[in-house]
Scaffold this motif. Structure first.
Motif, PDB file in Angstrom:
ATOM      1  N   HIS A  71       1.098  -1.356   0.125  1.00 57.03           N
ATOM      2  CA  HIS A  71      -0.026   0.083  -0.020  1.00 57.03           C
ATOM      3  C   HIS A  71       0.867   1.392   0.001  1.00 57.03           C
ATOM      4  N   GLY A  72       1.804   1.283   0.523  1.00 59.20           N
ATOM      5  CA  GLY A  72       2.768   2.387   0.537  1.00 59.20           C
ATOM      6  C   GLY A  72       2.523   3.100   1.776  1.00 59.20           C
ATOM      7  N   GLN A  73       2.911   4.516   2.040  1.00 56.81           N
ATOM      8  CA  GLN A  73       2.659   5.414   2.841  1.00 56.81           C
ATOM      9  C   GLN A  73       1.904   6.546   2.254  1.00 56.81           C
ATOM     10  N   THR A  74       0.824   6.798   2.726  1.00 54.87           N
ATOM     11  CA  THR A  74       0.173   7.959   2.000  1.00 54.87           C
ATOM     12  C   THR A  74       0.672   9.324   2.600  1.00 54.87           C
ATOM     13  N   LEU A  75       0.995  10.082   1.560  1.00 55.76           N
ATOM     14  CA  LEU A  75       1.760  11.428   2.018  1.00 55.76           C
ATOM     15  C   LEU A  75       0.593  12.613   1.673  1.00 55.76           C
ATOM     16  N   PHE A  76      -0.226  12.300   0.613  1.00 61.49           N
ATOM     17  CA  PHE A  76      -1.062  13.268   0.286  1.00 61.49           C
ATOM     18  C   PHE A  76      -2.519  12.789  -0.342  1.00 61.49           C
ATOM     19  N   HIS A  77      -3.711  13.007   0.127  1.00 63.73           N
ATOM     20  CA  HIS A  77      -5.087  12.584  -0.256  1.00 63.73           C
ATOM     21  C   HIS A  77      -5.696  14.040  -0.450  1.00 63.73           C
ATOM     22  N   TRP A  78      -5.942  14.129  -1.918  1.00 61.78           N
ATOM     23  CA  TRP A  78      -6.256  15.559  -2.392  1.00 61.78           C
ATOM     24  C   TRP A  78      -7.769  15.192  -2.760  1.00 61.78           C
ATOM     25  N   VAL A  79      -8.450  16.111  -1.508  1.00 63.52           N
ATOM     26  CA  VAL A  79      -9.789  16.068  -1.461  1.00 63.52           C
ATOM     27  C   VAL A  79     -10.441  17.570  -1.386  1.00 63.52           C
ATOM     28  N   GLY A  80     -11.316  17.719  -2.326  1.00 60.81           N
ATOM     29  CA  GLY A  80     -12.089  18.965  -2.720  1.00 60.81           C
ATOM     30  C   GLY A  80     -13.545  18.870  -2.352  1.00 60.81           C
ATOM     31  N   GLY A  81     -14.053  19.140  -1.070  1.00 56.33           N
ATOM     32  CA  GLY A  81     -15.464  18.943  -0.920  1.00 56.33           C
ATOM     33  C   GLY A  81     -15.580  17.529  -0.600  1.00 56.33           C
ATOM     34  N   SER A  82     -16.541  16.831  -1.424  1.00 56.07           N
ATOM     35  CA  SER A  82     -16.721  15.237  -1.229  1.00 56.07           C
ATOM     36  C   SER A  82     -16.084  14.794  -2.566  1.00 56.07           C
ATOM     37  N   THR A  83     -15.150  15.237  -3.092  1.00 57.03           N
ATOM     38  CA  THR A  83     -14.531  14.701  -4.334  1.00 57.03           C
ATOM     39  C   THR A  83     -13.112  14.451  -4.162  1.00 57.03           C
ATOM     40  N   VAL A  84     -12.665  13.524  -4.447  1.00 61.78           N
ATOM     41  CA  VAL A  84     -11.174  12.964  -4.356  1.00 61.78           C
ATOM     42  C   VAL A  84     -10.776  13.383  -5.894  1.00 61.78           C
ATOM     43  N   HIS A  85      -9.584  14.237  -5.873  1.00 60.27           N
ATOM     44  CA  HIS A  85      -8.889  14.413  -7.125  1.00 60.27           C
ATOM     45  C   HIS A  85      -7.638  13.953  -7.479  1.00 60.27           C
ATOM     46  N   GLY A  86      -7.106  13.189  -6.401  1.00 66.94           N
ATOM     47  CA  GLY A  86      -5.898  12.324  -6.334  1.00 66.94           C
ATOM     48  C   GLY A  86      -5.311  12.048  -5.224  1.00 66.94           C
ATOM     49  N   THR A  87      -4.435  10.947  -5.327  1.00 66.72           N
ATOM     50  CA  THR A  87      -3.989  10.591  -3.889  1.00 66.72           C
ATOM     51  C   THR A  87      -2.473  10.026  -3.964  1.00 66.72           C
ATOM     52  N   LEU A  88      -1.733  10.273  -3.234  1.00 66.52           N
ATOM     53  CA  LEU A  88      -0.085  10.093  -3.435  1.00 66.52           C
ATOM     54  C   LEU A  88       0.191   9.012  -2.025  1.00 66.52           C
ATOM     55  N   GLN A  89       0.561   7.912  -2.734  1.00 70.66           N
ATOM     56  CA  GLN A  89       1.238   6.950  -1.660  1.00 70.66           C
ATOM     57  C   GLN A  89       2.516   6.722  -1.927  1.00 70.66           C
ATOM     58  N   MET A  90       3.582   6.601  -1.159  1.00 75.64           N
ATOM     59  CA  MET A  90       5.094   6.681  -1.511  1.00 75.64           C
ATOM     60  C   MET A  90       5.730   5.153  -0.795  1.00 75.64           C
TER      61      MET A  90
END
Length: 392
Positions: free
Chosen positions: A96-115
């Motif tokens: 799964h990696g380590q989540t560094l950023f979960h890009w959420v705007g309101g109720s929408t996820v625009h992107g997610t970054l696992q390293m």
């Protein structure tokens, strides 16, 4: 096949790794837990990750360093699990990696970054590695979370009463399965993340864990602070929804203490325990669940578990250990399961839970030491999961 599942949660306190034997029998998947271990991050890497998490800023140099070092330490942890639990033999690592950023705007996820660069894991183990497990679901319009629904819905399906699985990591997430409705899963809000932040505040960074809820036990919830924290709009959003330290990070608590004032250390921790218990119970109440199976690090906090039991009543609060999976190991076994599914071309997310337009096959594959040979996609659809005891 034998799959090694590797992950690190929102708290970023170390690596969980589990080895599982998985096989299919029609629409039934049998999962045999072979062993689980917790592998701490090296102190410098843990410091780098903590310093880069939102709302902090960072540099591309540090992103590269973190991605490399997580991959290397995940590789060490996976190899250790192989040596300890599988006599050095396995077929796949699912990271799964380590989540560094979960890009959420309101109720929408625009992107997610696992390293955690998978090439380092493949080099250490010699095995192919499945990584980036959330991105396909996000690209299909989903939240990319909570992926726990993949395991939970297979285990809880077929029950005659509404039932929930609860994971208490840095963030709390739930999966609800009812006989008369599609499953639902979502993040309810903070579990341990604000408590860990508060412990770093009250100990000047020396500790980030209230062991056994000892400090929370000495205090009582501060009504003004609790009311302020409960006013966060996230709690009133309907599912599907997901969140993380981008919202419930150190600045969230700092703003609250600035607005309301800082209570005594014991009252501060007791307030944050109460916040988690109330928001989890409030999120589950509309679903009428009769039993809740809890897992994750938060289950080690008896004060939190007591308050959850009180707020969830009359629903019963039970440990996921009853399934045959250690509560602390559940997510690592989850990712082993997703690895097994993806390897056979089977979707590893539940679109009813994530909100995606369609169910997607999770992840991308990095070859190991041998030529990559992926089997033909299977024609079965898994509907049940059974946890099998380890054979002698």
């Amino acid at each position: 096949m034998i799959v090694i599942g590797v992950s690190s949660g929102t708290s970023a306190d170390g690596i969980d790794v589990a080895a599982a034997r998985l096989e299919s029998d029609g629409d039934l998947i049998r999962l045999t837990p072979l062993g689980h271990l917790a592998h701490p991050y090296s102190p410098d890497l843990r410091g780098w990750i903590r310093a880069a998490l939102p709302p902090a800023s960072t540099t591309l140099e540090m992103v590269c360093r973190i991605d490399t070092r997580i991959g290397q330490e995940f590789g060490e942890a996976a190899l250790k699990a192989m040596e300890e639990f599988t006599q050095g033999r396995a077929d796949l690592v699912a990271s799964h990696g380590q989540t560094l950023f979960h890009w959420v705007g309101g109720s929408t996820v625009h992107g997610t970054l696992q390293m955690g660069q998978p090439a380092w894991i493949a080099e250490a183990t010699g095995l192919p590695v499945l990584s980036d497990l959330r991105v396909a679901d996000v690209a299909a319009g989903g939240q990319g979370a909570p992926l726990a629904a993949t395991l939970d819905t297979l285990l809880l399906g077929g029950r005659s009463e509404p039932t929930a699985a609860l994971n208490l990591g840095g963030i709390a997430n739930v999966t609800v399965v009812r006989p008369d409705a599609p499953p639902s899963a979502f993040d309810t809000g903070p579990a341990n993340t604000l408590m860990d932040t508060a412990m770093r505040v009250v100990t000047d960074g020396a500790r980030d864990l209230d062991v056994d809820g000892a400090l929370a036990r000495t205090g009582a919830p501060d009504p003004d602070l609790l009311e302020y924290l409960l006013s966060e709009p996230y709690y009133r959003l309907g599912p599907p929804k997901s969140t993380g330290p981008e919202l419930f990070g150190p600045d969230h608590l700092e703003r609250a203490l600035h607005e309301v004032g800082r209570p005594s250390d014991g009252d501060l921790l007791a307030t944050l325990v109460e916040l988690t218990a109330i928001t989890v119970a409030d999120a589950l109440r509309p679903h009428g669940v009769t039993e809740v199976f809890a897992s994750g690090g938060g289950t080690q906090n008896p004060v939190l578990m007591d308050r959850l039991a009180t707020h969830l009543a009359p629903a019963r609060l039970t440990s996921s250990d009853a399934w045959g999976l250690e509560g602390d190991a559940k997510e690592a076994y989850l990712f082993a399961l997703i690895g097994f599914l993806s390897w056979h071309g089977v979707p590893g997310s539940v679109s009813d839970c994530t909100g995606a337009r369609r169910e997607t096959v999770a992840g991308r594959i990095t070859p190991g030491a041998k030529p990559l040979r992926i089997p033909e996609p299977v024609v079965w659809t898994p509907r049940r999961l059974r946890i099998e005891p380890v054979r002698g």
